[in-house]
Design a protein around this motif. Structure first.
Motif, mmCIF file in Angstrom:
data_model
loop_
_atom_site.group_PDB
_atom_site.id
_atom_site.type_symbol
_atom_site.label_atom_id
_atom_site.label_comp_id
_atom_site.label_asym_id
_atom_site.label_seq_id
_atom_site.Cartn_x
_atom_site.Cartn_y
_atom_site.Cartn_z
ATOM 1 N N ALA A 175 4.397 12.133 0.919
ATOM 2 C CA ALA A 175 4.248 11.823 -0.509
ATOM 3 C C ALA A 175 5.001 10.547 -0.863
ATOM 4 O O ALA A 175 4.495 9.694 -1.617
ATOM 5 N N HIS A 176 6.211 10.397 -0.315
ATOM 6 C CA HIS A 176 7.015 9.206 -0.606
ATOM 7 C C HIS A 176 6.325 7.943 -0.124
ATOM 8 O O HIS A 176 6.225 6.946 -0.855
ATOM 9 N N MET A 178 3.146 7.460 0.666
ATOM 10 C CA MET A 178 1.893 7.197 -0.041
ATOM 11 C C MET A 178 2.188 6.563 -1.402
ATOM 12 O O MET A 178 1.484 5.635 -1.829
ATOM 13 N N LEU A 179 3.222 7.055 -2.069
ATOM 14 C CA LEU A 179 3.611 6.471 -3.355
ATOM 15 C C LEU A 179 4.097 5.040 -3.158
ATOM 16 O O LEU A 179 3.703 4.125 -3.903
ATOM 17 N N PRO A 226 -4.482 7.134 -5.149
ATOM 18 C CA PRO A 226 -3.405 7.689 -4.310
ATOM 19 C C PRO A 226 -2.022 7.532 -4.934
ATOM 20 O O PRO A 226 -1.144 8.368 -4.718
ATOM 21 N N ALA A 230 0.267 10.792 -5.407
ATOM 22 C CA ALA A 230 1.597 10.844 -4.810
ATOM 23 C C ALA A 230 2.677 11.027 -5.871
ATOM 24 O O ALA A 230 3.678 11.710 -5.634
ATOM 25 N N MET A 233 2.894 14.643 -6.624
ATOM 26 C CA MET A 233 3.514 15.366 -5.511
ATOM 27 C C MET A 233 5.036 15.204 -5.531
ATOM 28 O O MET A 233 5.785 16.167 -5.347
#
Length: 409
Positions: A175-176, A178-179, A226, A230, A233
């Motif tokens: 998640a990190h 992708m962010l 995305p 993210a 998330m």
């Protein structure tokens, strides 16, 4: 002497003509009447310039010049099909809301078809937005360079143990990254769209920049999804760990130990500095997502008229000495405000993330491992997150004391 008398006469004539000209300039009728007459009673260049500056002008001289369809010639007469109003008459009627035209929105037709606010938006985008936004990013970069030159890399003070402990799981790291990855792409493509004409076109030319700008627009529009996924998330995973506690005040009072060696205030899984970053990402991320959705779906998600209505009801504009904010906005105005807000938030967001990237990479030894492999050196955890380190050690000790499950007979 004759030459001297001639010079005196010439000077007197020049002074007289200047005085006469000044007197004429002070009489509005003397200066404005010929200018209006030169245009056949239409607007002058000064009218156009004044309107572009946002000034109010006396437009009574053309407000009623909208033609007369009733006076149109019949079909069997000369020029009968042209009607009694020219194209200029029709557009003038639209501008002054005197045309029989309906639009889908609740605002007047003139505010949809002719929206002078676009000039103010363009001036803001090409002026203050670029100038102050650029200074903000360059200023943050300069601060980080000076901080690194004075403080150097923040090293692990104690002796390394060689033992590692899990800090972030695989799904948290996914998640990190992708962010982070989508944000970097959005930041780069957004800057290209804003500064491309001024800095990239002079380097590679217009023909080469055109496909770059087109590809950047596609990336910016599609990698927004995305980023938003993210963001949600990250909020779900880490919200509970970023709630404030009493240890945060101690951490802030000591500056997190960033400015002095050997100082390590206690902290749980996230210290006060990381919590500030987290909440900045949440607030700015949600805000930039909302304005981004309004830009992705133009004219379908008006945000500002509703927001202004609520602010007026709370009396916040009046509290700061402003009048009531407009509660009815044309779709074009909504889009202009959304783009301006999107860009302002983006610049603040980028400046904060620059500091986050610095501390998570070259600024602090061992920090990158937390999001790299997910495991950190125990001594690093003990120094920077001592309370979390103790909690994890207690969990491990408790788990080791539990009796092993007996096999079923």
């Amino acid at each position: 002497m004759a030459l001297f008398r001639s010079l005196v006469v010439l000077l007197l004539l020049a002074a007289f003509s200047m005085t006469t000209g000044a007197g004429q300039a002070q009489t509005p009728e003397a200066s404005e009447a010929p200018a209006r007459a030169e245009t056949g009673g239409a607007q002058t260049l000064e009218d156009i310039l004044a309107r572009q500056r946002g000034e109010q002008i006396d437009d009574s001289f053309r407000r009623t010049e909208i033609g007369d369809p009733g006076a149109a010639a019949t079909m069997n007469e000369m020029l009968g099909t042209l009607g009694g109003a020219s194209d200029s008459d029709v557009w003038r009627a639209l501008r002054y809301n005197q045309a029989d035209v309906q639009v889908s929105s609740r605002v007047a037709a003139a505010e949809v078809l002719m929206q002078d606010g676009g000039m103010r938006w363009l001036e803001f985008r090409s002026g203050p937005l670029k100038t102050y936004g650029g200074y903000l990013l360059l200023g943050m970069l300069a601060v980080l360079v000076v901080f690194f030159a004075l403080r150097g890399r923040i090293r692990i003070d104690g002796e390394k143990t060689g033992r590692r402990m899990l800090r972030f799981s695989a799904i948290e790291r996914f998640a990190h990254w992708m962010l982070a990855g989508s944000f970097i792409l959005l930041a780069i493509t957004g800057l290209v769209q804003l500064f491309g004409r001024a800095f990239i076109i002079p380097l590679i030319g217009r023909e080469a920049f055109a496909p770059v700008a087109l590809a950047g627009k596609w990336v910016h529009n599609n990698f927004a999804w995305p980023f938003m996924l993210a963001l949600l998330m990250v909020i779900v995973f880490w919200l509970v760990h970023n709630l404030p506690n009493r240890h945060d005040l101690k951490w802030l009072a000591k500056g997190g130990g960033l400015f002095s060696k050997g100082t390590h205030p206690p902290a749980k899984k996230f210290n006060a500095g990381q919590k500030l970053i987290f909440w900045a990402v949440v607030v700015l991320g949600l805000s930039i997502s909302a304005s981004g959705l309004a830009l992705l779906f133009p004219f379908q998600m008006p945000l500002f008229a509703v927001t202004f209505e609520k602010l007026n009801a709370l009396g916040l504009p009046q509290l700061f000495g402003y009048g009531a904010l407009p509660e009815v906005l044309a779709p074009h105005e909504e889009m202009q405000l959304a783009q301006a807000w999107h860009a302002i938030v983006a610049f603040v967001f980028m400046a904060i993330i620059m500091a986050h990237i610095y501390l998570g990479s070259v600024g602090m030894e061992g920090a990158f491992d937390a999001m790299g492999s997910g495991e950190v050196e125990e001594q690093w955890a003990k120094e920077h997150h001592s309370l979390w380190f103790e909690e994890e050690k207690e969990k491990q000790a408790t788990a080791s004391k539990k009796p092993a499950a007996q096999p079923a007979e």
